[in-house]
Design a protein around this motif. Structure first.
Motif, PDB file in Angstrom:
ATOM      1  N   UNK A   1       1.083  -1.093  -0.012  1.00 39.03           N
ATOM      2  CA  UNK A   1      -0.149   0.024  -0.051  1.00 39.03           C
ATOM      3  C   UNK A   1       0.757   1.047  -0.190  1.00 39.03           C
ATOM      4  N   UNK A   2       1.405   1.625  -1.220  1.00 36.40           N
ATOM      5  CA  UNK A   2       2.160   2.787  -1.367  1.00 36.40           C
ATOM      6  C   UNK A   2       3.404   2.275  -0.807  1.00 36.40           C
ATOM      7  N   UNK A   3       4.014   3.348   0.115  1.00 39.14           N
ATOM      8  CA  UNK A   3       5.355   2.946   1.062  1.00 39.14           C
ATOM      9  C   UNK A   3       5.034   1.872   2.130  1.00 39.14           C
ATOM     10  N   UNK A   4       4.040   1.480   2.301  1.00 37.40           N
ATOM     11  CA  UNK A   4       3.575   0.765   3.516  1.00 37.40           C
ATOM     12  C   UNK A   4       3.287  -0.911   3.209  1.00 37.40           C
ATOM     13  N   UNK A   5       3.785  -1.804   3.960  1.00 35.02           N
ATOM     14  CA  UNK A   5       3.478  -3.235   3.490  1.00 35.02           C
ATOM     15  C   UNK A   5       2.320  -3.702   4.605  1.00 35.02           C
ATOM     16  N   UNK A   6       1.596  -4.406   3.897  1.00 31.18           N
ATOM     17  CA  UNK A   6       0.518  -5.376   4.779  1.00 31.18           C
ATOM     18  C   UNK A   6       1.040  -6.725   4.950  1.00 31.18           C
ATOM     19  N   UNK A   7       1.278  -6.890   6.074  1.00 37.69           N
ATOM     20  CA  UNK A   7       1.865  -8.366   6.629  1.00 37.69           C
ATOM     21  C   UNK A   7       0.778  -9.171   7.685  1.00 37.69           C
ATOM     22  N   UNK A   8       1.286 -10.473   7.646  1.00 39.04           N
ATOM     23  CA  UNK A   8       0.449 -11.296   8.480  1.00 39.04           C
ATOM     24  C   UNK A   8       1.668 -12.424   9.121  1.00 39.04           C
ATOM     25  N   UNK A   9       1.193 -12.919  10.333  1.00 44.04           N
ATOM     26  CA  UNK A   9       2.385 -13.938  10.731  1.00 44.04           C
ATOM     27  C   UNK A   9       2.670 -15.145   9.776  1.00 44.04           C
ATOM     28  N   UNK A  10       3.911 -15.134   9.529  1.00 49.41           N
ATOM     29  CA  UNK A  10       4.195 -16.293   8.589  1.00 49.41           C
ATOM     30  C   UNK A  10       4.073 -17.692   9.243  1.00 49.41           C
ATOM     31  N   UNK A  11       4.476 -17.792  10.480  1.00 50.76           N
ATOM     32  CA  UNK A  11       4.344 -19.062  11.134  1.00 50.76           C
ATOM     33  C   UNK A  11       4.598 -18.839  12.586  1.00 50.76           C
ATOM     34  N   UNK A  12       4.049 -20.135  13.409  1.00 48.91           N
ATOM     35  CA  UNK A  12       4.187 -20.064  14.720  1.00 48.91           C
ATOM     36  C   UNK A  12       5.467 -19.707  15.578  1.00 48.91           C
ATOM     37  N   UNK A  13       6.543 -20.197  14.639  1.00 46.44           N
ATOM     38  CA  UNK A  13       7.857 -20.076  15.270  1.00 46.44           C
ATOM     39  C   UNK A  13       8.271 -18.583  15.144  1.00 46.44           C
ATOM     40  N   UNK A  14       9.239 -18.174  15.859  1.00 49.28           N
ATOM     41  CA  UNK A  14       9.848 -16.799  15.880  1.00 49.28           C
ATOM     42  C   UNK A  14      11.515 -16.909  15.911  1.00 49.28           C
TER      43      UNK A  14
END
Length: 469
Positions: A440-453
């Motif tokens: 979205x313009x210069x901002x990214x929309x994200x979500x958790x990729x996995x349960x691990x970090x």
């Protein structure tokens, strides 16, 4: 001291003695017989014999070369012109130009079908019959001058009858003018008869059979020749100096290009080069080479009797091949281009001479090569389109990054080798892997990729700092 009258008398007597001696020597020299071992080459004709060699189709360039040679012979006062001929045929208009130049020449013209294995077929037979002296080498043949269609087929109907009668009348006129077998010459046109050198000599179609130019010049020496509007001429060719007149370099180059097969190849390679340049912009070399080939091909077509329908079909084939890259036709455009290419090659030349038709195998080979190239490029293009985009906005979607700060809901993530501002619909702790779902313009929309970090690379920023970015 001697008196003046006595001295004058003595000088006159000496002078008379010298003159008598000179006259005696001249008489001895004039009456002396030639050496018995003298050859014709040692007793040369003061006038040269101009020689020209024609090996290939009769078209405007070869006709120009022969006409220039005959004109040169007239200018230098040559004893004769020898045209060494080997041709499968050629254009009717160019053949008429050659026969007119031969008949209008002041110099006797000898047409010599040579070397062994050569032919003077179709148009070559007309040129042979127009010669003041017709000669052939052993192992050569002539005749087969019946007019046919562009692909070697018989011309049916009134058109075929008119063309045949015109050709028959021309050959009768040429044969009768030079005292040759008129009936047999006409049959070479109407019945496509062909003759070996020995048969042509025996049946009165030619005058001499010779092994080569030197033996030909010895054989025709002393022969009487009747030229139009001139007195009877006697050939003096034994031992004459042979002046070989070659084509100019530009004539040789253009004569090679002005061949039906070469012209089609140049057109095809030219279209191929432009096709590659259009589908792969920036390569430059294919475009430049293709343009040069097309220009040379168009020159060849300007010399040859071209059918505009054939040229249009070939250009249509190129357009259909290019359109295959921009229109989803499932191969229909390529198939249409192949059909247009084959028909264009078959219809490219409009002439009754079989020597000017394009070999069907060449047409099929060129068409198959074009279809193969288009198919390979099309498959490669489809493979490239199916590959994942690695640059721009599309290249970011689906990438996995790491949250550098807590996203609640905004923060910073490290993805694609860069630090981005990101926003998530649910809180994400720093160090968590995230997946980019949108840009979205210069901002990214994200979500958790996995349960691990995992531990973030570099310092983790506080939420307060992120909100102030």
């Amino acid at each position: 001291m001697m008196s003046e009258p006595a001295r004058i008398s003595r000088l006159l007597r000496a002078r008379g003695a010298v003159l008598v001696a000179a006259a005696a020597l001249a008489g001895v020299a004039a009456g002396a017989p030639e050496p018995e071992d003298a050859t014709p080459e040692e007793v040369r004709s003061p006038r040269p014999v101009v020689h020209a060699a024609v090996d290939g189709i009769i078209h405007p360039l070869t006709a120009e070369y022969m006409a220039e040679t005959i004109e040169h012979a007239d200018q230098v006062g040559a004893a004769a012109v020898v045209i060494e001929l080997n041709t499968p045929g050629g254009l009717l208009d160019s053949t008429r130009d050659v026969t007119q130049a031969i008949l209008g020449a002041r110099t006797p013209v000898v047409v010599f079908v040579s070397p062994s294995g050569a032919q003077a077929a179709s148009a070559g037979f007309f040129i042979l019959m127009a010669a003041d002296v017709a000669a052939m080498a052993p192992g050569t043949n002539t005749g087969a001058a019946h007019p046919v269609g562009g692909q070697g087929e018989t011309i049916e109907g009134d058109l075929g009858e008119k063309i045949e009668q015109d050709a028959a009348a021309t050959i009768r006129s040429l044969a009768q003018q030079h005292g040759r077998n008129v009936e047999l010459a006409e049959k070479a046109v109407t019945e496509s008869l062909s003759f070996s050198a020995e048969e042509a000599l025996e049946r009165g179609l030619i005058d001499v059979v010779a092994d080569g130019v030197p033996s030909l010049l010895r054989a025709i020496d002393g022969r009487k020749v009747d030229k139009v509007n001139t007195e009877e001429m006697v050939l003096e060719t034994a031992g004459a100096v042979v002046e070989r007149r070659e084509m100019r370099r530009i004539q040789r180059f253009l004569a090679v290009i002005a061949h039906p097969q070469i012209a089609l190849l140049l057109m095809s390679f030219g279209m191929l080069g432009l096709y590659v340049e259009m589908t792969h912009p920036g390569l430059i070399f294919p475009g430049v080479a293709g343009a040069i080939c097309l220009i040379l091909g168009f020159f060849a077509l300007s010399v040859l009797p071209v059918s505009y329908a054939g040229v249009a079909l070939i250009l249509l084939a190129l357009a259909l091949f290019v359109a295959e890259f921009f229109v989803v036709s499932y191969g229909l455009l390529t198939a249409g281009g192949a059909i247009a290419m084959i028909l264009g090659g078959l219809l490219l030349y409009r002439t009754p001479d079989p020597a000017l038709r394009v070999d069907l195998r060449l047409i099929l080979g060129l068409t198959g090569g074009m279809v193969l190239l288009v198919s390979l490029l099309l498959v490669r293009a489809i493979q490239i389109r199916r590959q994942k985009v690695l640059t721009g906005k599309e290249g970011l979607i689906g990438e996995i990054g790491v949250a550098r700060s807590e996203l609640a809901p905004a923060g910073k993530i490290f993805v694609h080798g860069e630090l981005w501002r990101a926003r998530s619909e649910q809180p994400i702790a720093a160090g968590t892997e995230v997946e980019v779902v949108a840009v979205d313009g210069l901002e990214l929309r994200v979500r958790p990729a996995a349960a691990t970090s995992r531990a973030p690379e570099g310092p983790i920023e506080s939420p307060q700092h992120v909100e102030n970015v």
